[in-house]
Design a protein around this motif. Structure first.
Motif, short mmCIF file in Angstrom:
data_model
loop_
_atom_site.label_atom_id
_atom_site.label_comp_id
_atom_site.label_asym_id
_atom_site.label_seq_id
_atom_site.Cartn_x
_atom_site.Cartn_y
_atom_site.Cartn_z
N LEU A 1 0.82 -1.20 0.00
CA LEU A 1 0.00 0.00 0.00
C LEU A 1 0.86 1.25 0.00
O LEU A 1 0.60 2.21 -0.74
N ILE A 2 1.92 1.26 0.82
CA ILE A 2 2.83 2.41 0.86
C ILE A 2 3.51 2.61 -0.49
O ILE A 2 3.60 3.73 -1.01
N THR A 3 3.97 1.51 -1.09
CA THR A 3 4.60 1.61 -2.41
C THR A 3 3.62 2.11 -3.45
O THR A 3 3.95 2.93 -4.31
N GLY A 4 2.36 1.64 -3.38
CA GLY A 4 1.34 2.09 -4.32
C GLY A 4 1.08 3.58 -4.21
O GLY A 4 0.91 4.26 -5.22
N VAL A 5 1.07 4.09 -2.96
CA VAL A 5 0.86 5.52 -2.75
C VAL A 5 2.02 6.32 -3.34
O VAL A 5 1.82 7.35 -4.01
N LEU A 6 3.25 5.85 -3.13
CA LEU A 6 4.42 6.54 -3.65
C LEU A 6 4.42 6.56 -5.18
O LEU A 6 4.80 7.55 -5.80
N VAL A 7 4.01 5.45 -5.79
CA VAL A 7 3.97 5.39 -7.25
C VAL A 7 2.83 6.24 -7.80
O VAL A 7 2.96 6.90 -8.84
N ALA A 8 1.70 6.26 -7.08
CA ALA A 8 0.51 6.96 -7.58
C ALA A 8 0.62 8.47 -7.46
O ALA A 8 0.06 9.20 -8.28
N PHE A 9 1.36 8.96 -6.45
CA PHE A 9 1.39 10.41 -6.20
C PHE A 9 1.84 11.21 -7.41
O PHE A 9 1.13 12.13 -7.85
N PRO A 10 3.02 10.94 -8.01
CA PRO A 10 3.41 11.74 -9.18
C PRO A 10 2.48 11.54 -10.37
O PRO A 10 2.27 12.46 -11.17
N LEU A 11 1.90 10.34 -10.49
CA LEU A 11 0.96 10.10 -11.59
C LEU A 11 -0.31 10.93 -11.41
O LEU A 11 -0.82 11.53 -12.36
N VAL A 12 -0.82 10.98 -10.17
CA VAL A 12 -2.05 11.74 -9.90
C VAL A 12 -1.81 13.22 -10.14
O VAL A 12 -2.63 13.91 -10.75
N VAL A 13 -0.66 13.74 -9.66
CA VAL A 13 -0.35 15.16 -9.85
C VAL A 13 -0.23 15.49 -11.33
O VAL A 13 -0.76 16.49 -11.82
N THR A 14 0.45 14.62 -12.09
CA THR A 14 0.62 14.85 -13.53
C THR A 14 -0.72 14.79 -14.25
O THR A 14 -1.01 15.64 -15.11
#
Length: 227
Positions: A35-48
């Motif tokens: 879950l932590i890794t998913g949040v880290l991967v998703a953050f820049p994608l969501v911002v972009t």
């Protein structure tokens, strides 16, 4: 040939939690690490994606009146496609002798309008400063005391001049301090040359640091290393 062992950062350069060799992780530990890794991967994608959607909708809405007038209804995506085509043709025109003359004519018109003149000239200079083929842009990366004494902020030196002081001319530097995460906006400031610290950072490195909010700074001690 044996395959090269993968490091914890081989997957999209995020610090993945590697299971201990002594035993298998528990169910909740497995869920937490993924879950932590998913949040880290998703953050820049969501911002972009958020920024891309905002820009797409902004360009699309500009051309809604056209589609309503000629087609009778708004066509999603048509405005963004037209905007991209217009930017492409502007790029083609900028590389053409006749196109450059037309662009200079349009620029002359904009610079004669009192309200639009400062906005256009300021945006043009920032755009030129960040372009790859700049000849008169940011001279170097410096550190300025901002927002208070003892705190340092990354800025770009844009010029030098002399100001009149009580005991004679005072060497001054003009700087542009960009904001995070959009480096094309910021503040124009003037400091005594003695109050500014020089660095060995390149403009590209400094822009990367500003956009990431310091997360892409790498060795932070290098920022304070004078050239």
């Amino acid at each position: 040939m044996e395959p090269k062992p993968r490091s914890p950062q081989d997957s999209v350069e995020f610090p993945l939690v590697v299971p201990s060799k002594e035993g298998k992780p528990g169910f909740f530990s497995y869920i937490r690490s993924r879950l932590i890794t998913g949040v880290l991967v998703a953050f820049p994608l969501v911002v972009t994606l958020f920024f891309g959607r905002f820009l797409f909708n902004l360009l699309d809405r500009w051309f809604y009146p056209w589609s309503m007038r000629f087609l009778g209804r708004p066509v999603p995506g048509l405005g963004a496609a037209i905007a991209l085509l217009l930017m492409f043709f502007l790029g083609v025109a900028a590389h053409n002798v006749l196109g450059r003359r037309l662009l200079r004519l349009g620029e002359a018109v904009l610079t004669r309008i009192p309200v639009l003149r400062p906005v256009y000239l300021g945006a043009r200079e920032v755009s030129r400063a960040f372009s790859r083929d700049r000849t008169q842009g940011f001279r170097r990366v410096v550190l300025i005391p901002f927002p208070c004494e003892g705190a340092w902020c990354v800025a770009f030196q844009t010029g030098e001049f002399e100001a009149k002081g009580p005991s004679g001319p005072v060497p001054m530097v003009a700087v542009f301090m960009p904001t995070t995460p959009n480096p094309t906006t910021g503040f124009f400031l003037a400091y005594p040359k003695s109050a500014v610290r020089t660095t060995d950072l390149s403009v590209e490195e400094a822009v990367k640091i500003v956009i990431s909010g310091g997360l892409a700074a790498g060795d932070l001690a290098r920022i304070f290393k004078e050239s």
